[in-house]
Design a protein around this motif. Sequence first.
Motif, PDB file in Angstrom:
ATOM      1  N   GLN A  82       0.849  -1.182   0.000  1.00  0.00           N
ATOM      2  CA  GLN A  82       0.000   0.000   0.000  1.00  0.00           C
ATOM      3  C   GLN A  82       0.888   1.236   0.000  1.00  0.00           C
ATOM      4  O   GLN A  82       2.073   1.164   0.286  1.00  0.00           O
ATOM      5  N   ILE A  92      -7.070  12.292   0.732  1.00  0.00           N
ATOM      6  CA  ILE A  92      -8.226  11.842   1.512  1.00  0.00           C
ATOM      7  C   ILE A  92      -9.479  12.488   0.932  1.00  0.00           C
ATOM      8  O   ILE A  92      -9.503  13.692   0.687  1.00  0.00           O
ATOM      9  N   VAL A 101     -13.194   6.951   5.693  1.00  0.00           N
ATOM     10  CA  VAL A 101     -11.883   6.861   5.053  1.00  0.00           C
ATOM     11  C   VAL A 101     -11.169   5.584   5.491  1.00  0.00           C
ATOM     12  O   VAL A 101     -10.597   4.854   4.679  1.00  0.00           O
ATOM     13  N   GLU A 104     -13.140   2.201   4.431  1.00  0.00           N
ATOM     14  CA  GLU A 104     -13.244   1.910   3.008  1.00  0.00           C
ATOM     15  C   GLU A 104     -12.340   0.772   2.518  1.00  0.00           C
ATOM     16  O   GLU A 104     -12.804  -0.085   1.772  1.00  0.00           O
ATOM     17  N   PRO A 105     -11.046   0.735   2.897  1.00  0.00           N
ATOM     18  CA  PRO A 105     -10.208  -0.344   2.359  1.00  0.00           C
ATOM     19  C   PRO A 105     -10.802  -1.722   2.614  1.00  0.00           C
ATOM     20  O   PRO A 105     -10.899  -2.529   1.685  1.00  0.00           O
ATOM     21  N   ARG A 151      -4.805   4.443   7.054  1.00  0.00           N
ATOM     22  CA  ARG A 151      -5.574   3.842   5.965  1.00  0.00           C
ATOM     23  C   ARG A 151      -4.719   2.842   5.182  1.00  0.00           C
ATOM     24  O   ARG A 151      -5.186   1.758   4.834  1.00  0.00           O
ATOM     25  N   LEU A 155      -5.200  -2.742   5.435  1.00  0.00           N
ATOM     26  CA  LEU A 155      -5.213  -4.054   4.786  1.00  0.00           C
ATOM     27  C   LEU A 155      -4.048  -4.915   5.253  1.00  0.00           C
ATOM     28  O   LEU A 155      -3.820  -5.983   4.713  1.00  0.00           O
TER      29      LEU A 155
END
Lengths: 245, 300
Positions: A82, A92, A101, A104-105, A151, A155
Amino acid sequence: MIEVSNLSVSFGSGEARRQVVKGVSFVVGKGETLGIVGESGCGKSTVLRSLAGLDRHWEGEIRLAGNAVDRERSREQLKLAQMVFQDPYGSIHPRHRIERVLAEPARAMKIGDGWSRVAPSLEQVGLPANFAERFPHELSGGQRQRVAIARALMLEPEILLLDEPTSALDVSVQAEVLNLLSDLREERNLTYVLVSHDLSVIAHMCDRVLVMKDGAFVDELDKGALEQGQTHHPYSKQLFKASFL
Amino acid sequence: MSLVTSASAGSKPGILLARIGRSLKNALIKLSREPVGLFGFIVLLLLIIVAILAPLIAPYSPTTQNLPNALQAPSWEHWAGTDEYGRDILSRLIYGTRITIQTVLAVSVIVGPIGMLVGIVAGFVGGRTDAILMRFTDIVLSFPSLILALSFAAALGAGLETAIIAISLTGWPPIARLARAETLIVRNTDYVAAARLYGASPLRVLFLYIAPMCIPSVVVRLTLNMAGIILTAAALGFLGLGAQPPAPEWGAMISSGRQYMLDNWWVAVMPGIAILLTSLAFNLVGDALRDILDPRHARS
């Protein structure tokens, strides 16, 4: 962790075709921080964007965590790396609250609902949990960059690509963000590729530095050489002189 | 920590309501700092109330003829006078707001989504799709809207529905262009790049990232368009191709009052004032909305 061999990137076609990155190869080990320095327009950001999967004009081979990745990344391949962008004001969505924000991932990848992980991830980058309610314009540049880092980590990638993550921030805030990045690397055993034109940032963060000029690497410096200001190429010498005066 | 998360997970609708309330309050505060915009909003609000309550407010029937009472000047009995059939003009104007609001809303509801969809898709997909969609938009845009509406009304027969369809047909291209321009800016931003990196599908990017950035300017544009819609509808009514008599359409009222203009000015002037006020109000509201819809906006 990252193996790049003979990476070339060209834009345009025919007469206007211009090769921005000229067949570069490098390897980054797990837990290592590699810096790439060079002047504006030398192709360092393009290398990073190719690594991330944003640029699809590249040729050559990129292997992340041992797997060769395609130009068109699959979701599994995207999860490996990422990116944190240079400008926290542009990276953003201005109409999403911080909680969206950060959620969302996970929602986009369809792994869990994402909302439950917002508060812990804010805490992890040193922001109070009630920031989830806010809009980006209610945060300062440094706080936004922390959100951007949170952010990027949602993941749980093993590789974080940093595109001049501090160049849009005040000097005092720069140090905070860099320290946060160092702490996170130790905690999670992350691998960083940091692109910058600021040698002091590079010297603070990196184990190894590649000096880039006109789309090719001209010099490689390890930590020791960095600290002593040893260089092997006139261009990197020039670069060091200009920044440490 | 866990308390905060469980609370936000448990009462999502409650939080949502509180948020809507807060943003409504913020909007009102912003609005109160703009007297002109406030005036526009009040006029619009009045119009909507009048349209809804028309049968209760109107002193006379809008269609019943009373020939002995024809062409009376404005008086205490008939505030806006009477027309050539002795109908109370004020009552006709009050019922006319229904037709006007209906036209404006119908056209906006048709034009907004279509224009936005065409624009966003063209801007986001790009390439051949963009070229085809935008050339088609250009073709429609090059039609003079009133003439197209005329021919359309002539082909389908005069009536309010035809007028609405005809105005909608020519109304969407400016919205599409606007949405496309916004999309072109938004699709190259870092937050869209970040969304691609975490695997957001094109549809997700389109509807959750790009559309929210286009909606404010589209809403503002639509509101400003409403003034034009009212004028076009009035023009069609004036030419006899809008709502048919005895429906109290403002444009048609001016048209019929034209013959008596020299001796009985009020027959044409009263609906003229109504049209003027309404389109002015829509313009003011459009301007004020531009400021209110932007969360970053602070008046210097």
